[in-house]
Scaffold this active site. Structure first.
Site, mmCIF file in Angstrom:
data_model
loop_
_atom_site.group_PDB
_atom_site.id
_atom_site.type_symbol
_atom_site.label_atom_id
_atom_site.label_comp_id
_atom_site.label_asym_id
_atom_site.label_seq_id
_atom_site.Cartn_x
_atom_site.Cartn_y
_atom_site.Cartn_z
ATOM 1 N N ILE A 131 0.860 -1.182 0.000
ATOM 2 C CA ILE A 131 0.000 0.000 0.000
ATOM 3 C C ILE A 131 0.896 1.232 0.000
ATOM 4 C CG2 ILE A 131 -1.707 1.324 1.292
ATOM 5 C CD1 ILE A 131 -2.854 -1.221 0.013
ATOM 6 N N LYS A 132 0.748 2.055 -1.036
ATOM 7 C CA LYS A 132 1.579 3.260 -1.161
ATOM 8 C C LYS A 132 0.941 4.425 -0.418
ATOM 9 C CE LYS A 132 3.900 4.539 -4.966
ATOM 10 N NZ LYS A 132 4.116 4.846 -6.391
ATOM 11 N N ILE A 133 1.773 5.072 0.379
ATOM 12 C CA ILE A 133 1.321 6.188 1.211
ATOM 13 C C ILE A 133 2.379 7.285 1.144
ATOM 14 C CG2 ILE A 133 0.787 6.889 3.593
ATOM 15 C CD1 ILE A 133 0.066 3.904 4.138
#
Length: 317
Positions: A131-133
């Site tokens: 998950i890219k944050i």
């Protein structure tokens, strides 16, 4: 004859920075990364039309509320594209949380859980997803929560050593320090317009972060990102991972010049320092005008493309 791409694969995990299925098939990366801008450009390709239609049908079946339908459709589309990519890559797909949530820890956590649930419903296990944050203080705190739940994160838009350090201290799985956007800033804000690859400020930044992580024994993976030229990539040969756009993968594949490993830590691992406090993080990060400007600029640009994607989806409802 060994190409530079083959040589790079022997020392670094090569990742494709694209949502273009055909490009991924061609260059056979281990992993792939997407972001709102790449999802937007991929959505204009004709082969993605069925994925868009399916996302809209899913959203309409899930809710009668128009606002919720749009949110559900864009989440499902990002996952649909990820699912297609996972049919090709043996490793992981990175799917990004809406950039407009970058300063909201709880909303980021909830969005990440939703994206993971959509992948899980399609039969994909957590170990194939990142998950890219955005690497804001709030985003890093969200990642800390998610990692404890078994949801691995890719902290992106990383420009400062403070961001890198805070990510490692939070137990984040992977960071994406940007190279090319750092170079862009220095070209725009100094008299020097040309940099040799070894003097490239983006290359120097990632090298420092890589060495810092190895020096203190952090397990967080360093994946250099945002490249402007092949020289930046070859100067970072040996980095844990590098995520590279198709045009630069093509250049590496067509070049057979010998590739020398540049990053390799051989020193002794030292005791980790005390974790940064929030105030220390902000002081150190905000002491670097480049990092402050590029983080804010990156979030704005991803948000703009997210809004363009919403507009495109609305026209198809």
């Amino acid at each position: 004859m060994t190409t530079q791409l083959d040589a790079l694969r022997n020392m670094t995990v090569v990742v494709a920075d694209t949502g273009d299925i055909d490009a991924i098939k061609k260059y056979q990366p281990q992993d792939a990364t997407t972001n709102p801008s790449l999802i937007l450009s991929a959505s204009s390709l004709p082969q993605y039309a069925p994925l868009i239609d399916e996302a809209i049908a899913y959203a309409k079946a899930k809710s009668a509320d128009k606002t919720q339908q749009l949110i559900d459709a864009e989440d499902k589309l990002a996952v649909n594209i990820g699912l297609e990519i996972l049919k090709i890559v043996p490793g992981r797909i990175s799917t990004e949380v809406d950039a407009r949530l970058s300063y909201d820890t709880q909303a980021t956590v909830e969005k990440a859980r939703k994206l993971i649930a959509l992948y899980n419903e399609a039969g994909i296990s957590n170990d194939r997803i990142l998950i890219k944050i955005a690497s804001t203080w709030q985003g890093i705190r969200a990642a800390e929560i998610l990692e404890k739940e078994g949801i691995n994160c890719n902290l992106t838009l990383l420009f400062s050593e403070a961001q890198a350090r805070a990510c490692a201290e939070a137990g984040v799985y992977l960071i994406s320090p940007f190279v090319g956007r750092i170079l862009d800033w220095y070209k725009a804000n100094s008299d020097k317009k040309e940099y040799a690859p070894a003097e490239d400020p983006g290359v120097i930044s990632v090298t420092k972060i890589y060495n810092y992580y190895k020096q203190y024994g952090y397990n967080t993976v360093v994946m250099g990102a945002s490249f402007r030229n092949v020289g930046e990539i070859t100067e970072l040969a040996g980095c844990d991972r590098l995520t590279i756009a198709p045009a630069l993968l093509k250049e590496l594949q067509e070049n057979s010049t010998a590739l020398v490993r540049k990053l390799e830590f051989k020193g002794e691992v030292q005791a980790k320092p005390q974790p940064l406090t929030e105030s220390q993080f902000y002081w150190q990060h905000n002491s670097d005008p480049m990092a402050v400007e590029k983080l804010a600029d990156g979030i704005r640009k991803f948000a703009i493309d997210q809004e363009k994607l919403e507009k495109m989806l609305l026209e198809k409802f």
